[in-house]
Write an enzyme that holds these catalytic residues in place. Structure first.
Site, mmCIF file in Angstrom:
data_model
loop_
_atom_site.group_PDB
_atom_site.id
_atom_site.type_symbol
_atom_site.label_atom_id
_atom_site.label_comp_id
_atom_site.label_asym_id
_atom_site.label_seq_id
_atom_site.Cartn_x
_atom_site.Cartn_y
_atom_site.Cartn_z
ATOM 1 N N SER A 167 -15.397 25.142 -1.908
ATOM 2 C CA SER A 167 -16.715 25.607 -1.357
ATOM 3 C C SER A 167 -16.972 25.377 -0.071
ATOM 4 O O SER A 167 -16.396 25.667 0.790
ATOM 5 C CB SER A 167 -17.758 25.404 -2.417
ATOM 6 O OG SER A 167 -18.663 26.151 -2.400
ATOM 7 N N ASP A 213 -15.861 35.121 -8.425
ATOM 8 C CA ASP A 213 -16.466 34.413 -7.853
ATOM 9 C C ASP A 213 -17.980 34.926 -7.376
ATOM 10 O O ASP A 213 -17.920 35.904 -6.890
ATOM 11 C CB ASP A 213 -15.921 33.718 -6.746
ATOM 12 C CG ASP A 213 -16.710 32.529 -6.020
ATOM 13 O OD1 ASP A 213 -17.687 32.189 -6.159
ATOM 14 O OD2 ASP A 213 -15.923 31.745 -5.215
ATOM 15 N N HIS A 245 -16.199 30.519 -9.360
ATOM 16 C CA HIS A 245 -16.134 29.902 -8.069
ATOM 17 C C HIS A 245 -15.776 28.345 -8.394
ATOM 18 O O HIS A 245 -15.372 27.545 -7.506
ATOM 19 C CB HIS A 245 -17.627 29.782 -7.649
ATOM 20 C CG HIS A 245 -17.953 29.060 -6.379
ATOM 21 N ND1 HIS A 245 -17.321 29.458 -4.998
ATOM 22 C CD2 HIS A 245 -18.659 27.822 -5.977
ATOM 23 C CE1 HIS A 245 -17.697 28.372 -4.166
ATOM 24 N NE2 HIS A 245 -18.503 27.648 -4.583
#
Length: 298
Positions: A167, A213, A245
């Site tokens: 991320s 995601d 995600h």
């Protein structure tokens, strides 16, 4: 011959089945292998196979050490490393969690990668809210600590270093290798960053995206990042089928398999692993991979 699969939503789904998982063995159980002395002095471990890179543990026994949160430049962490000292030094990898995440969210990668012949540090960031560029600085600080001050610095080749991140940690990975082209390999996982053009990166980069995601949608993050990388750069994009995600926060064979192959190929210059990257995984009804693109031949 360049291998490219369309990433449009109308991609043709090809049938194919990834190889079955090998039986897992625990950390610290396997004996350290003898390094190959063939043409590449950086080769570590036996000849790879589908089962060896899909296994939850490789051929090296693994030890670990904690790094205090009082260390300068990042939030501490854990170092995982091959227990043997008979195979020479190893390449090293630092891994950052994502926004609001802690080291525990990416800790599974530590022993899994180390057992394949790397020194790996999974880190905490200074705060869980640190933005990608701050995480980039912290990743570099962790590399500096690992190679200069850590108890295992003498086991590491300081010229063979890599970064990974999830991320905002993935966005930080992109920023860090853009700032430091000496880093040999980068693996952003479902990365997030406001900057979309990374054409100045010269580090071989593997990007993981996730089909479902909603936090860093692949259409506006992972794919534009990949597309912006130079066409002359060794690069690959792998989109995880049906994944969210947070796919990198749980043990994931596909992420591990291709991360190992990428690190071996570009940190250790081990061409034995090119076979897993070119032409790469099949996509299809029974595959965990929704799409794969690369700049093959790598």
């Amino acid at each position: 011959m360049q291998h490219t699969l369309s990433r449009s939503r109308t991609r043709q789904r090809l049938t194919g089945v990834l190889a079955s998982l090998a039986v897992a063995v625990g950390v610290g159980v396997a004996a350290g292998p003898v390094a190959s002395a063939a043409d590449n002095p950086y080769e570590r471990g036996p000849n790879p196979s589908e089962s060896s890179i899909e296994a939850t543990r490789g051929s090296y026994s693994v030890s670990q050490r904690s790094v205090s949160s009082w260390v300068r430049g990042f939030g501490g962490g854990t170092i995982y490393y091959p227990s043997t000292t008979s195979d020479g030094d190893f390449g090293a990898v630092v891994i950052s969690p994502g926004y609001t995440g802690t080291e525990s969210s990416i800790a599974w990668l530590g022993p899994r990668l180390a057992s394949q012949g790397f020194v790996v540090m999974t880190i905490d960031t200074n705060t869980i809210y640190d933005q990608p560029d701050s995480r980039a600085d912290q990743l570099q600080a962790a590399l500096d600590y690992l190679t200069d001050s850590s108890d295992v610095a003498d086991r590491i080749d300081p010229d063979r270093l890599a970064l990974m991140g999830h991320s905002m940690g993935g966005g930080g990975t992109l920023r860090a290798v853009d700032d430091n082209p000496a880093i040999k390999a980068a693996i952003p996982m479902t990365p997030w960053h406001l900057k979309k053009n990374w054409s100045s990166i010269t580090t071989p980069t593997l990007i993981f995206g996730a089909e479902n995601d909603t936090i860093a949608p692949h259409q506006s993050h992972a794919e534009p990042f990949y597309d912006s990388l130079s066409g002359s750069l060794p690069k690959a994009y792998l989109e995880l089928d049906g994944a969210s995600h947070f796919a990198p926060n749980l043990s994931n064979t596909t992420i591990a398999k291709y991360s190992i192959s990428w690190l071996k190929r570009y940190v250790d210059d081990d061409t034995r692993y090119t076979q897993f990257l070119c032409p790469g995984p099949s996509t299809g009804l029974f595959s965990d991979v929704q799409a794969y693109e690369s700049s093959c031949p790598l």
